[in-house]
Design a protein around this motif. Structure first.
Motif: not given
Length: 432
Positions: A23-28, A47-48, A218-221
């Motif tokens: 599952s590919s992450r969708n990170i902002v 994580d390519a 799905d992820t925010v930093i």
């Protein structure tokens, strides 16, 4: 027949099948300075398959990362909670700078210099000292007091931070997108636990627009320097991020014509004549960057949450003049030949305990903070990027002990979510 085709597909395209199964992450990442970009770069390296977006309000490296000195010192945090950040980042810069093609990275010696006065003999005394003679810069030829060595270039170095930011983005351009806009919140859904929320998107207003839109995530930093404290509202009080912005002026001297600018940095004592405590950093391009000018302004958390000085951050002319005169007292060469290239100002983000915020947002799945790195934000950037990427991708950080940097350390009842009744800011009753 279907089974035969599936078997053939597995044999012919094993990599494709592996990618499909992951599952590919969708990170902002909110913030396009050296900290946010370092996080994005390390995520991309680790994580390519991750889709990474940097949400930046103005432009990459437009704030302190475009106006900072870029000094780093490996051993200067020894014995403190930030020791590993110093060590790891210093070592990573030595690897990453050539890997990224950075031309401004170099190790350099550092001197402590007291201001001079009438009959100051510091320079003459230093020239007699075999340990100092070879690292005295030729442009230090004016009136100075006592001189001593702070480092000989084995554990002190420099880089121009904007170059590092731009080169990281260039090298990871196939995986990192930059979107210009101001973050204004997050979108969530019910998390895996009753009292938790799960990140599903990041709300923002595109630059040049007034209409709010959404980046799926799905992820925010949150790594937006002093403005990261705005995240208190985005996460509905689940984390409190006390922050003060220290707005300071800096100046850059032009490269002199037909003259070599020796690469020795100076940390100068208080100069009561001008109200300065200069830090002087010659750069490989022959310019000299100077900060420690004095007269800083202290910007409150409330002002930062409203976006203070994000668009414009002007230098103080009186401090430019003071710094120029103080430096020219130490350098007859620049008194006679010096010409300023530019004057500027930026802010450094300062939590009350001078330690950064690095870790998870309590009560939110997929939400992280990486901010408040004080005056060492540039120096620590590669280590912070690596540490946060490990935490995001592996669920724990193995390279740095993040416990002292817990973002919720100033948050009463951290982890309760902050969605229940309150009385004067304190949670009362059920916190559902």
């Amino acid at each position: 027949m279907t089974a035969g085709i599936s078997s053939l597909f597995l044999l012919m395209f094993p990599t494709a099948v592996l990618c499909m199964s992951m599952s590919s992450r969708n990170i902002v990442v909110v913030g396009g300075g050296i900290q946010g970009t370092s996080v994005a770069y390390h995520l991309a390296k680790a994580d390519a398959n991750a889709k990474i977006t940097i949400l930046e309000a103005k432009a990459p490296a437009s704030a302190a990362s475009g106006k900072g000195g870029g000094f780093m010192a490996r051993s200067w945090g020894d014995g403190s909670p930030t020791q590993t950040l110093h060590h790891l980042a210093f070592d990573l810069y030595e690897i990453l700078a050539p890997e990224l093609g950075c031309k401004t990275y170099r190790k350099l010696p550092v001197l402590s210099v007291n201001p001079g006065g009438l009959n100051a003999k510091g320079l003459n005394e230093a020239k007699k000292n075999a340990n100092l003679r070879d690292i005295l810069p030729g442009w230090l030829d004016g009136s100075v007091g006592r001189i001593s060595a702070m480092g000989y270039g084995d554990d002190t170095a420099q880089i121009t931070p904007s170059e590092f930011v731009n080169n990281m983005l260039k090298h990871a351009s196939d995986q990192i997108d930059v979107v210009l806009g101001t973050c204004c919140g997050v979108d969530t859904e019910q998390g895996s636990e009753r009292a938790s929320r799960k990140i599903t998107g990041v709300k923002y207003v595109p630059r040049g627009s007034e209409e709010e839109t959404m980046l799926p995530a799905d992820t925010v930093i949150v790594s937006a320097g002093p403005w990261s404290c705005a995240a208190e509202d985005w996460f509905r009080g689940a984390v409190q991020l006390p922050m003060e912005g220290i707005k300071s002026t800096s100046i850059v001297w032009k490269k002199p014509e037909d003259a070599q600018v020796d690469g020795t940095a100076l940390f100068c004592g208080e100069d009561d004549r001008f109200g300065t405590h200069l830090e002087v950093y010659p750069r490989p391009d022959g310019t000299i960057y100077i900060c420690g000018i004095g007269g800083s302004d202290y910007i409150s958390k409330e002002e930062l949450q409203a976006g203070a000085f994000r668009e414009e951050c002007d230098a103080k002319e009186a401090r430019v003049q003071a710094a120029s005169l103080s430096f020219q007292e130490m350098s007859d060469f620049y008194k006679e030949n010096g010409e300023l290239d530019r004057v500027q100002a930026c802010m450094r983000p300062c939590p009350p305990d001078a330690l950064p915020y690095m870790g998870r947002v309590p009560g939110y799945e997929g939400a992280f903070i990486n901010a408040g790195h004080n005056c060492w934000g540039i120096a620590w950037a590669p280590a912070c990027g690596k540490a946060i990427s490990e935490l995001v991708l592996k669920g724990e950080c193995s390279s740095v002990n993040l416990a002292p940097f817990d973002p919720s350390r100033f948050t009463p009842n951290a982890g309760r979510g902050g969605r229940g009744r309150k009385k004067k800011g304190a949670s009362v009753g059920e916190q559902w």
